[in-house]
Design a protein around this motif. Structure first.
Motif, PDB file in Angstrom:
ATOM      1  N   LEU A  21       0.826  -1.210   0.000  1.00 39.59           N
ATOM      2  CA  LEU A  21       0.000   0.000   0.000  1.00 39.59           C
ATOM      3  C   LEU A  21       0.862   1.263   0.000  1.00 39.59           C
ATOM      4  O   LEU A  21       0.551   2.233  -0.697  1.00 39.59           O
ATOM      5  N   THR A  22       1.952   1.254   0.758  1.00 35.60           N
ATOM      6  CA  THR A  22       2.863   2.403   0.786  1.00 35.60           C
ATOM      7  C   THR A  22       3.487   2.616  -0.583  1.00 35.60           C
ATOM      8  O   THR A  22       3.581   3.756  -1.066  1.00 35.60           O
ATOM      9  N   ALA A  23       3.933   1.554  -1.229  1.00 30.45           N
ATOM     10  CA  ALA A  23       4.535   1.663  -2.557  1.00 30.45           C
ATOM     11  C   ALA A  23       3.517   2.182  -3.572  1.00 30.45           C
ATOM     12  O   ALA A  23       3.831   3.054  -4.394  1.00 30.45           O
ATOM     13  N   VAL A  24       2.289   1.697  -3.522  1.00 30.11           N
ATOM     14  CA  VAL A  24       1.248   2.147  -4.451  1.00 30.11           C
ATOM     15  C   VAL A  24       0.919   3.619  -4.192  1.00 30.11           C
ATOM     16  O   VAL A  24       0.829   4.419  -5.136  1.00 30.11           O
ATOM     17  N   ALA A  25       0.770   3.989  -2.933  1.00 27.77           N
ATOM     18  CA  ALA A  25       0.462   5.385  -2.593  1.00 27.77           C
ATOM     19  C   ALA A  25       1.605   6.298  -3.031  1.00 27.77           C
ATOM     20  O   ALA A  25       1.368   7.388  -3.567  1.00 27.77           O
ATOM     21  N   GLY A  26       2.848   5.866  -2.831  1.00 31.56           N
ATOM     22  CA  GLY A  26       4.002   6.655  -3.260  1.00 31.56           C
ATOM     23  C   GLY A  26       4.030   6.814  -4.771  1.00 31.56           C
ATOM     24  O   GLY A  26       4.326   7.894  -5.287  1.00 31.56           O
ATOM     25  N   GLY A  27       3.734   5.769  -5.505  1.00 32.04           N
ATOM     26  CA  GLY A  27       3.695   5.839  -6.963  1.00 32.04           C
ATOM     27  C   GLY A  27       2.622   6.786  -7.454  1.00 32.04           C
ATOM     28  O   GLY A  27       2.848   7.571  -8.382  1.00 32.04           O
ATOM     29  N   VAL A  28       1.458   6.733  -6.841  1.00 29.59           N
ATOM     30  CA  VAL A  28       0.364   7.630  -7.215  1.00 29.59           C
ATOM     31  C   VAL A  28       0.754   9.075  -6.914  1.00 29.59           C
ATOM     32  O   VAL A  28       0.531   9.967  -7.727  1.00 29.59           O
ATOM     33  N   TRP A  29       1.350   9.309  -5.745  1.00 27.74           N
ATOM     34  CA  TRP A  29       1.777  10.665  -5.379  1.00 27.74           C
ATOM     35  C   TRP A  29       2.804  11.183  -6.375  1.00 27.74           C
ATOM     36  O   TRP A  29       2.720  12.335  -6.817  1.00 27.74           O
ATOM     37  N   LEU A  30       3.805  10.352  -6.720  1.00 25.56           N
ATOM     38  CA  LEU A  30       4.817  10.768  -7.698  1.00 25.56           C
ATOM     39  C   LEU A  30       4.178  11.110  -9.040  1.00 25.56           C
ATOM     40  O   LEU A  30       4.554  12.085  -9.694  1.00 25.56           O
ATOM     41  N   TYR A  31       3.201  10.314  -9.459  1.00 23.88           N
ATOM     42  CA  TYR A  31       2.525  10.575 -10.725  1.00 23.88           C
ATOM     43  C   TYR A  31       1.770  11.900 -10.673  1.00 23.88           C
ATOM     44  O   TYR A  31       1.856  12.711 -11.588  1.00 23.88           O
ATOM     45  N   LEU A  32       1.052  12.144  -9.599  1.00 29.27           N
ATOM     46  CA  LEU A  32       0.250  13.356  -9.482  1.00 29.27           C
ATOM     47  C   LEU A  32       1.111  14.609  -9.289  1.00 29.27           C
ATOM     48  O   LEU A  32       0.741  15.684  -9.737  1.00 29.27           O
ATOM     49  N   GLU A  33       2.256  14.478  -8.655  1.00 28.01           N
ATOM     50  CA  GLU A  33       3.110  15.622  -8.342  1.00 28.01           C
ATOM     51  C   GLU A  33       4.321  15.722  -9.270  1.00 28.01           C
ATOM     52  O   GLU A  33       5.257  16.462  -8.983  1.00 28.01           O
ATOM     53  N   ARG A  34       4.307  15.029 -10.394  1.00 26.64           N
ATOM     54  CA  ARG A  34       5.484  15.000 -11.271  1.00 26.64           C
ATOM     55  C   ARG A  34       5.868  16.381 -11.775  1.00 26.64           C
ATOM     56  O   ARG A  34       7.038  16.693 -11.931  1.00 26.64           O
ATOM     57  N   GLY A  35       4.900  17.259 -12.008  1.00 28.80           N
ATOM     58  CA  GLY A  35       5.199  18.617 -12.456  1.00 28.80           C
ATOM     59  C   GLY A  35       5.970  19.409 -11.412  1.00 28.80           C
ATOM     60  O   GLY A  35       6.959  20.068 -11.716  1.00 28.80           O
ATOM     61  N   ARG A  36       5.523  19.331 -10.169  1.00 30.71           N
ATOM     62  CA  ARG A  36       6.220  20.032  -9.082  1.00 30.71           C
ATOM     63  C   ARG A  36       7.611  19.461  -8.845  1.00 30.71           C
ATOM     64  O   ARG A  36       8.552  20.206  -8.583  1.00 30.71           O
ATOM     65  N   ILE A  37       7.715  18.153  -8.920  1.00 28.07           N
ATOM     66  CA  ILE A  37       9.018  17.519  -8.713  1.00 28.07           C
ATOM     67  C   ILE A  37       9.984  17.945  -9.808  1.00 28.07           C
ATOM     68  O   ILE A  37      11.135  18.293  -9.550  1.00 28.07           O
ATOM     69  N   ARG A  38       9.522  17.961 -11.059  1.00 35.64           N
ATOM     70  CA  ARG A  38      10.369  18.384 -12.170  1.00 35.64           C
ATOM     71  C   ARG A  38      10.783  19.843 -11.990  1.00 35.64           C
ATOM     72  O   ARG A  38      11.940  20.194 -12.191  1.00 35.64           O
TER      73      ARG A  38
END
Length: 190
Positions: A21-38
Motif C-alpha cells: 500500500l505504501t509503494a502504491v500510494a508513493g507511486g500515485v503521489w509521484l505521478y500526481l506531483e510529477r510537475g512540481r518535482i520536475r
C-alpha cells in the motif's frame, strides 16, 4: 506452536500489505506531483541575474521552447575576460539590466552562459557544453544566439554597443542576405 506460527504469518502478511500500500500510494503521489518535482529539480538549472530568471541548461531551455513554441535567446558573457571585456560589460549594463529588456524577455526562453569568478561546477559544465555545441569562445563574449526548440542555431548577433531598443529590433528583424544559419546543430561552422 500452531498459534505462534499463525500469528507470525498474520504479522508478515500485514507488514507485506502495508509495504504494498505504501509503494502504491508513493507511486500515485509521484505521478500526481510529477510537475512540481520536475520544477524542483529544474530550479537547479536556473539562475536569477539582472532581475530575470535564466536557464543555464540547454536541455531544459529546449524542452521549455518546445512546450511554449518560443525561440531560445542565448546570451553568452565572459565576465572574467581580461582583454576587451567591454562587449560583455556593456551588454550587461546597457541591455540586460534594463526594464525594456525585462519586458521583451518574455517573448523568448532565456538561456545564459556567463563565465564568472565563482560559478558552481554544475553551471560551469552546462556553460562549457553550450559553448562547445555553438562554438562560443572568449572572443564571442557579448554574443546573442537565437535557437529553435530542436537546438538549431537560427541567428548569431554580436553586440555592438547599441542601447536595448536597437538590439531588440535587431533580434526581431531577419538578417539581410542570409538564411540565418551560421552554425549547424553540431556546432561546426559551415
Amino acid at each position: 506452536m500452531d498459534k505462534a506460527n499463525a500469528a507470525n504469518r498474520a504479522w508478515a502478511g500485514a507488514i507485506r500489505a502495508v509495504l504494498v500500500l505504501t509503494a502504491v500510494a508513493g507511486g500515485v503521489w509521484l505521478y500526481l506531483e510529477r510537475g512540481r518535482i520536475r520544477e524542483h529539480f529544474e530550479a537547479k538549472e536556473r539562475a536569477e541575474v539582472y532581475g530575470i530568471v535564466w536557464n543555464t541548461s540547454l536541455n531544459t531551455a529546449r524542452r521549455q521552447a518546445a512546450e511554449s513554441g518560443r525561440e531560445i535567446l542565448l546570451v553568452h558573457l565572459d565576465l572574467q575576460r581580461k582583454s576587451h571585456p567591454n562587449a560583455a560589460g556593456l551588454l550587461a549594463l546597457r541591455v540586460l539590466d534594463t526594464e525594456e529588456f525585462r519586458r521583451e524577455s518574455g517573448n523568448y526562453v532565456l538561456l545564459l552562459t556567463a563565465r564568472t569568478p565563482r560559478e558552481p561546477a554544475r553551471i560551469r559544465r552546462n556553460r562549457e557544453e553550450i559553448s562547445r555545441i555553438y562554438n562560443l569562445g572568449e572572443r564571442d563574449s557579448g554574443t546573442l544566439l537565437l535557437i529553435d526548440a530542436a537546438g538549431k542555431q537560427l541567428r548569431r548577433i554580436p553586440y555592438r554597443g547599441e542601447p536595448a531598443g536597437e538590439l531588440l529590433r535587431r533580434l526581431s528583424e531577419p538578417e539581410e542576405g542570409s538564411s540565418g544559419n551560421t552554425v549547424n546543430q553540431g556546432g561546426e561552422k559551415p
